[in-house]
Motif scaffolding. Structure first.
Motif, PDB file in Angstrom:
ATOM      1  N   THR A  68      50.859  46.562  17.054  1.00  0.00           N
ATOM      2  CA  THR A  68      51.483  47.829  16.667  1.00  0.00           C
ATOM      3  C   THR A  68      52.893  47.887  17.233  1.00  0.00           C
ATOM      4  O   THR A  68      53.151  47.457  18.347  1.00  0.00           O
ATOM      5  CB  THR A  68      50.663  49.030  17.180  1.00  0.00           C
ATOM      6  OG1 THR A  68      50.566  48.936  18.596  1.00  0.00           O
ATOM      7  CG2 THR A  68      49.297  49.049  16.540  1.00  0.00           C
ATOM      8  N   THR A  69      53.777  48.396  16.435  1.00  0.00           N
ATOM      9  CA  THR A  69      55.160  48.573  16.854  1.00  0.00           C
ATOM     10  C   THR A  69      55.325  50.004  17.325  1.00  0.00           C
ATOM     11  O   THR A  69      54.945  50.938  16.608  1.00  0.00           O
ATOM     12  CB  THR A  69      56.118  48.300  15.682  1.00  0.00           C
ATOM     13  OG1 THR A  69      55.839  47.004  15.164  1.00  0.00           O
ATOM     14  CG2 THR A  69      57.563  48.370  16.126  1.00  0.00           C
ATOM     15  N   PRO A  70      55.848  50.193  18.528  1.00  0.00           N
ATOM     16  CA  PRO A  70      56.019  51.576  18.990  1.00  0.00           C
ATOM     17  C   PRO A  70      56.989  52.335  18.092  1.00  0.00           C
ATOM     18  O   PRO A  70      57.968  51.787  17.595  1.00  0.00           O
ATOM     19  CB  PRO A  70      56.559  51.436  20.401  1.00  0.00           C
ATOM     20  CG  PRO A  70      57.041  50.039  20.522  1.00  0.00           C
ATOM     21  CD  PRO A  70      56.343  49.226  19.481  1.00  0.00           C
ATOM     22  N   ARG A  71      56.682  53.587  17.881  1.00  0.00           N
ATOM     23  CA  ARG A  71      57.523  54.442  17.048  1.00  0.00           C
ATOM     24  C   ARG A  71      58.742  54.886  17.849  1.00  0.00           C
ATOM     25  O   ARG A  71      58.633  55.292  18.996  1.00  0.00           O
ATOM     26  CB  ARG A  71      56.725  55.657  16.592  1.00  0.00           C
ATOM     27  CG  ARG A  71      57.484  56.544  15.701  1.00  0.00           C
ATOM     28  CD  ARG A  71      56.621  57.650  15.190  1.00  0.00           C
ATOM     29  NE  ARG A  71      57.450  58.547  14.406  1.00  0.00           N
ATOM     30  CZ  ARG A  71      57.063  59.705  13.979  1.00  0.00           C
ATOM     31  NH1 ARG A  71      55.854  60.121  14.241  1.00  0.00           N
ATOM     32  NH2 ARG A  71      57.866  60.455  13.277  1.00  0.00           N
ATOM     33  N   THR A  72      59.895  54.787  17.237  1.00  0.00           N
ATOM     34  CA  THR A  72      61.118  55.252  17.902  1.00  0.00           C
ATOM     35  C   THR A  72      61.717  56.391  17.098  1.00  0.00           C
ATOM     36  O   THR A  72      61.743  56.355  15.877  1.00  0.00           O
ATOM     37  CB  THR A  72      62.155  54.118  18.038  1.00  0.00           C
ATOM     38  OG1 THR A  72      62.438  53.604  16.749  1.00  0.00           O
ATOM     39  CG2 THR A  72      61.623  52.997  18.922  1.00  0.00           C
ATOM     40  N   GLU A  73      62.167  57.380  17.787  1.00  0.00           N
ATOM     41  CA  GLU A  73      62.804  58.539  17.152  1.00  0.00           C
ATOM     42  C   GLU A  73      64.306  58.293  17.079  1.00  0.00           C
ATOM     43  O   GLU A  73      64.883  57.649  17.961  1.00  0.00           O
ATOM     44  CB  GLU A  73      62.533  59.817  17.948  1.00  0.00           C
ATOM     45  CG  GLU A  73      61.062  60.178  18.044  1.00  0.00           C
ATOM     46  CD  GLU A  73      60.449  60.500  16.696  1.00  0.00           C
ATOM     47  OE1 GLU A  73      61.146  61.073  15.837  1.00  0.00           O
ATOM     48  OE2 GLU A  73      59.278  60.171  16.497  1.00  0.00           O
ATOM     49  N   PRO A  74      64.950  58.813  16.038  1.00  0.00           N
ATOM     50  CA  PRO A  74      66.409  58.651  15.969  1.00  0.00           C
ATOM     51  C   PRO A  74      67.079  59.395  17.127  1.00  0.00           C
ATOM     52  O   PRO A  74      66.590  60.417  17.592  1.00  0.00           O
ATOM     53  CB  PRO A  74      66.783  59.262  14.621  1.00  0.00           C
ATOM     54  CG  PRO A  74      65.619  60.090  14.215  1.00  0.00           C
ATOM     55  CD  PRO A  74      64.406  59.549  14.927  1.00  0.00           C
TER      56      PRO A  74
END
Length: 72
Positions: free
Chosen positions: A3-9
């Motif tokens: 899983t790729t961690p979610r990044t916020e703009p």
């Protein structure tokens, strides 16, 4: 499955006015500019400015006309 961690703009920095002063174009002869320019848009803008240019008696500014009045 990895899983790729979610990044916020990244949040945009708050707007700050520039410390650089605007250029002074008060000495520009708009009438001469309207007749001598070969740039179509600039000529149209200059002609529109001249058509709506107030006379010395008509030019009035009120404190309530400032941008703060629209932000209430």
């Amino acid at each position: 499955m990895a899983t790729t961690p979610r990044t916020e703009p990244a949040a945009a920095a708050p707007f700050e006015p520039s410390a650089e002063p605007l250029p002074d174009f008060s000495g520009v002869d708009v009438g001469a500019l309207a007749t001598r320019t070969d740039h179509a848009v600039l000529g149209d803008v200059a002609a529109l400015l001249l058509r709506n240019w107030p006379t010395g008696e008509d030019a009035v500014a009120y404190y309530e006309d400032g941008p703060g009045a629209l932000l209430r």
